[in-house]
Design an enzyme around this catalytic site. Structure first.
Site, PDB file in Angstrom:
ATOM      1  CG  ASP A 149      -0.291   0.154   2.532  1.00 16.46           C
ATOM      2  OD1 ASP A 149      -0.334   1.246   3.095  1.00 16.46           O
ATOM      3  OD2 ASP A 149       0.289  -0.831   3.024  1.00 16.46           O
ATOM      4  CG  HIS A 193      -3.924  -0.344   5.028  1.00 19.35           C
ATOM      5  ND1 HIS A 193      -4.301  -1.114   6.086  1.00 19.35           N
ATOM      6  CD2 HIS A 193      -3.730   0.903   5.533  1.00 19.35           C
ATOM      7  CE1 HIS A 193      -4.316  -0.366   7.191  1.00 19.35           C
ATOM      8  NE2 HIS A 193      -3.982   0.852   6.874  1.00 19.35           N
TER       9      HIS A 193
END
Length: 318
Positions: free
Chosen positions: A249, A272
């Site tokens: 992420d 995420h």
């Protein structure tokens, strides 16, 4: 800030600070007026006080600034629910620098949960443009190393026990490599408050880096902390990706801003990461695709290719 204001719902998907970090950085870079509502609606305790998370917001902005930046970031350096500063320095830094920039990360003082009190200085120069990256060839693991630390009132034995337990756990699965985890006693002038934790890194023949880490909590014995970090590292090595679950992420915003096509091979795509992709597409208009890896060796594994056509952001100041 010209143009219509963008409304962002801070409670969707991951529903935490990730939304605020990605959208704030992109709003700043692209000159988009922004309002984020229901920030961290999905979280119980207030966060964002982690040095590493502050860095995630500020770094993309500093890259496209007019002159070199020095960021003095204060807060927790080794906190729950956030990357540890050791991860930032040992894994995030060498990989993110493949986008074509360098930064210096000077840990002045470590700060532990719940007091914080840490300080890190980041120095970096701006770039004209970011290069795309290709992290799809994992290679084979060549080295495993790390550090197990105690600070404040905790005895050095705790660091040694965390390290030993982690080494035993890794040896069950990886027998042919020397595992070098250094126990460390942080001195008073290096660390604020009491804390203990461990980070273990695996390096591969193609320069990929994976990590497992864990922080001690009151009442949790040292062995358990060491084993948790070792198991996290081993899980990250099993999925066949070229980045670990915590790096995926963090790379998304850089892929979105880069010029050209970036590709990374990952294990299961985290919430995420899905959140970062959603907002990078919504705000920066970058194009992402996530597909199951078609490589033969990944057939039995949960492995994906995240591809991005970056927007080729150029620095107007350079």
């Amino acid at each position: 800030m010209a143009g219509p204001r963008v409304e962002v719902d801070g409670s969707i998907m991951e529903g935490g600070g990730q939304i605020l970090r990605v959208s704030t950085a992109l709003s700043c870079l692209l000159g988009l007026p922004l309002r984020v509502q229901k920030i961290r609606a999905g979280r119980s305790t207030p966060g964002l006080r982690s040095v590493c998370l502050l860095m995630q917001v500020s770094m993309p902005c500093a890259l496209f600034a007019a002159c070199p930046s020095e960021l003095r970031l204060k807060g927790g350096t080794n906190a729950e629910m956030a990357p540890q500063i050791d991860y930032t320095a040992m894994v995030f830094k060498p990989i993110v620098e493949k986008f074509g920039f360098t930064f210096n990360c000077d840990i002045k003082m470590r700060g532990y949960y719940p007091k914080g009190g840490g300080e890190v200085i980041i120095r970096m120069s701006p770039v004209k443009q970011l290069n795309p990256i290709n992290l799809t060839d994992r290679g084979s693991v060549t080295k495993i190393y790390g550090r197990a630390f105690v600070a404040g009132v905790l005895p050095f034995k705790v660091a040694k026990d965390m390290a030993a337990a982690a080494v035993r756990c890794i040896r069950k699965e990886i027998r042919d490599l020397y595992v070098n985890i250094q126990p460390v006693q942080e001195t008073k002038d290096q660390a604020f408050g009491n804390g203990n934790g461990i980070i273990i890194i695996a390096e591969t023949s193609t320069g990929c880096l994976f990590a497992g880490s864990s922080l001690g909590k009151r009442g949790v014995n040292a062995d358990k902390v060491g084993i948790e970090a070792a198991e996290m590292l081993l899980a990250n090595l099993r999925h066949g990706g070229a980045v670990d679950e915590y790096l995926q992420d963090q790379l998304i915003i850089f892929m979105a801003l880069a010029s050209g096509i970036s590709r990374i091979k990952t294990g299961p795509v985290t919430l995420h990461t899905q959140t970062a992709i959603h907002f990078a597409e919504q705000l920066a208009k970058a194009k992402f695709t996530v597909k199951k890896s078609e490589d033969e060796e990944d057939a039995s594994k949960d492995t994906y290719i995240i591809e991005c056509q970056g927007i080729g952001m150029t620095n107007p100041n350079l």
